[in-house]
Design a protein around this motif. Structure first.
Motif, PDB file in Angstrom:
ATOM      1  N   ILE A   1       0.835  -1.223   0.000  1.00 37.55           N
ATOM      2  CA  ILE A   1       0.000   0.000   0.000  1.00 37.55           C
ATOM      3  C   ILE A   1       0.862   1.263   0.000  1.00 37.55           C
ATOM      4  N   GLY A   2       2.187   1.095   0.037  1.00 37.17           N
ATOM      5  CA  GLY A   2       3.064   2.258  -0.050  1.00 37.17           C
ATOM      6  C   GLY A   2       3.391   2.876   1.302  1.00 37.17           C
ATOM      7  N   ASN A   3       3.018   2.218   2.416  1.00 35.66           N
ATOM      8  CA  ASN A   3       3.371   2.741   3.746  1.00 35.66           C
ATOM      9  C   ASN A   3       4.854   2.557   4.036  1.00 35.66           C
ATOM     10  N   LEU A   4       5.460   1.553   3.401  1.00 33.04           N
ATOM     11  CA  LEU A   4       6.912   1.339   3.519  1.00 33.04           C
ATOM     12  C   LEU A   4       7.496   1.359   2.116  1.00 33.04           C
ATOM     13  N   ARG A   5       8.545   2.112   1.933  1.00 33.77           N
ATOM     14  CA  ARG A   5       9.216   2.123   0.625  1.00 33.77           C
ATOM     15  C   ARG A   5      10.290   1.049   0.629  1.00 33.77           C
ATOM     16  N   PRO A   6      10.438   0.333  -0.478  1.00 36.89           N
ATOM     17  CA  PRO A   6      11.498  -0.678  -0.497  1.00 36.89           C
ATOM     18  C   PRO A   6      12.879  -0.040  -0.359  1.00 36.89           C
ATOM     19  N   ILE A   7      13.740  -0.694   0.410  1.00 41.70           N
ATOM     20  CA  ILE A   7      15.140  -0.249   0.512  1.00 41.70           C
ATOM     21  C   ILE A   7      15.841  -0.593  -0.802  1.00 41.70           C
ATOM     22  N   GLY A   8      15.426  -1.677  -1.403  1.00 38.67           N
ATOM     23  CA  GLY A   8      15.970  -2.068  -2.701  1.00 38.67           C
ATOM     24  C   GLY A   8      14.921  -2.804  -3.493  1.00 38.67           C
ATOM     25  N   GLY A   9      15.133  -2.925  -4.796  1.00 38.35           N
ATOM     26  CA  GLY A   9      14.179  -3.616  -5.647  1.00 38.35           C
ATOM     27  C   GLY A   9      12.920  -2.790  -5.853  1.00 38.35           C
ATOM     28  N   ASP A  10      11.826  -3.487  -6.149  1.00 36.08           N
ATOM     29  CA  ASP A  10      10.655  -2.762  -6.607  1.00 36.08           C
ATOM     30  C   ASP A  10       9.364  -3.447  -6.127  1.00 36.08           C
ATOM     31  N   VAL A  11       8.366  -2.641  -5.820  1.00 35.88           N
ATOM     32  CA  VAL A  11       7.030  -3.171  -5.518  1.00 35.88           C
ATOM     33  C   VAL A  11       6.073  -2.494  -6.497  1.00 35.88           C
ATOM     34  N   ARG A  12       5.455  -3.280  -7.368  1.00 35.68           N
ATOM     35  CA  ARG A  12       4.635  -2.693  -8.431  1.00 35.68           C
ATOM     36  C   ARG A  12       3.172  -3.073  -8.306  1.00 35.68           C
ATOM     37  N   VAL A  13       2.320  -2.058  -8.472  1.00 34.24           N
ATOM     38  CA  VAL A  13       0.879  -2.287  -8.539  1.00 34.24           C
ATOM     39  C   VAL A  13       0.457  -1.925  -9.952  1.00 34.24           C
ATOM     40  N   SER A  14      -0.274  -2.810 -10.628  1.00 33.04           N
ATOM     41  CA  SER A  14      -0.769  -2.451 -11.955  1.00 33.04           C
ATOM     42  C   SER A  14      -2.274  -2.685 -12.003  1.00 33.04           C
ATOM     43  N   GLY A  15      -2.946  -1.886 -12.801  1.00 28.68           N
ATOM     44  CA  GLY A  15      -4.399  -2.045 -12.949  1.00 28.68           C
ATOM     45  C   GLY A  15      -5.206  -1.177 -12.005  1.00 28.68           C
ATOM     46  N   CYS A  16      -4.529  -0.517 -11.056  1.00 29.22           N
ATOM     47  CA  CYS A  16      -5.224   0.468 -10.214  1.00 29.22           C
ATOM     48  C   CYS A  16      -4.179   1.368  -9.565  1.00 29.22           C
ATOM     49  N   ARG A  17      -4.667   2.479  -9.012  1.00 33.65           N
ATOM     50  CA  ARG A  17      -3.751   3.352  -8.267  1.00 33.65           C
ATOM     51  C   ARG A  17      -3.590   2.796  -6.856  1.00 33.65           C
ATOM     52  N   ARG A  18      -2.462   3.121  -6.233  1.00 37.68           N
ATOM     53  CA  ARG A  18      -2.234   2.637  -4.850  1.00 37.68           C
ATOM     54  C   ARG A  18      -3.350   3.080  -3.915  1.00 37.68           C
ATOM     55  N   THR A  19      -3.862   4.287  -4.158  1.00 35.60           N
ATOM     56  CA  THR A  19      -4.909   4.812  -3.272  1.00 35.60           C
ATOM     57  C   THR A  19      -6.223   4.045  -3.423  1.00 35.60           C
TER      58      THR A  19
END
Ligand SMILES: Nc1ncnc2c1ncn2[C@@H]1O[C@H](COP(=O)(O)OP(=O)(O)OP(=O)(O)O)[C@@H](O)[C@H]1O
Length: 257
Positions: free
Chosen positions: A60-78
């Motif tokens: 949900i974006g409350n923690l940002r990755p220190i490395g690598g990537d977290v991807r959401v597709s098909g909707c906005r995080r909100t």
């Protein structure tokens, strides 16, 4: 799901790509790669401290990755619907159940969008869906744990989200409530929504969740539930948590993009 519509919704997808996630640069999850395809229903399991809640907070974006990537597709995080653990919910305010559930509409209307006439009906239908007809005016702080969890599910119903993340939805909940809320989850998935749930009851996972991700500070196994929950994988997860060194120095990670 829009309680007025029964057409399938397009699910959203979630993917962790070599993601390292932690607190104050102390990794709680290491180099995690995992995918949650659109329309899938996945249980996230693992021992205490495995990083399951951390994974959802990164989604949900409350923690940002220190490395690598977290991807959401098909909707906005909100637009993601997120149910935190019951222990993280402040239930000390005497807001009526109806008003609290109606807050699920903010995602559709915006905080200042006002209330429409048929919104009342949607709130009533959402409360009926979770078996809480007659509770509309009950103050939140008078509810039992199981009733509160039903109220939180009713709010999620109104949120109409394509991606739904649930953190231990059935902790300290009786069997009947589990059965009825599990039915709500299965319907969300049947409508095309993507569901990710942190779970502790492995028997329930085997019965209800087609896919499972097993983690222990890193991914241990991912895929078909029966395969993932094999004894050797569960033993590997236990072993990895027991061997975990909280004081270990940071590993080198790719900076987050
Ligand atoms: N706010 C925080 N600050 C620092 N460390 C944290 C924080 N939240 C969690 N952690 C640490 O991150 C690690 C993973 O915690 P997390 O809550 O994600 O595990 P979990 O798998 O959800 O555990 P459980 O099954 O016990 O709920 C743990 O070592 C925990 O102590």
């Amino acid at each position: 799901m829009d309680v007025r519509h029964s057409e399938p919704v397009g699910g959203a997808a979630l993917a962790f790509q070599n993601a390292t996630i932690g607190y104050d640069r102390h990794p709680a999850l290491h180099h995690l790669s995992a995918t949650f395809p659109a329309g899938s229903m996945t249980a996230v399991v693992g021992p205490n401290g495995a990083g399951k809640s951390t994974l959802l907070k990164a989604a949900i974006g409350n923690l940002r990755p220190i490395g690598g990537d977290v991807r959401v597709s098909g909707c906005r995080r909100t637009e993601i619907a997120y149910l935190p653990q019951l222990t993280e919910i402040d239930r000390g305010f005497p807001l009526p159940v109806f008003d609290f559930v109606a807050m699920g509409l903010w995602h559709r209307r915006g905080a200042f969008g006002g209330f429409r006439r048929d919104d009342d009906e949607d709130v009533a239908r959402a409360l009926a869906r979770v078996g809480l007809v007659g509770f509309e005016q009950r103050p939140l702080d008078t509810l039992s744990g199981g009733q509160l969890q039903r109220v939180l599910f009713a709010r999620l119903v109104l949120q109409d989200a394509p991606l739904i993340l649930l953190d231990e939805p059935f902790t300290a909940i009786d069997d009947r409530t589990i059965h009825e809320l599990m039915d709500v989850i299965a319907r969300w998935n049947a409508e095309g929504r993507t569901v990710v749930a942190v779970m502790h009851d492995l028997d329930l996972v085997r019965r209800q969740f087609p896919r499972t991700l097993l983690i222990a500070r890193r991914a241990i196994a991912e895929g078909d539930t029966a395969d993932v929950l094999r004894p050797e994988n569960l033993a590997a997860a236990r072993h990895h948590i027991e061997a975990w060194d909280e004081a270990a120095p940071f590993c080198e990670v790719e900076p987050a993009r």
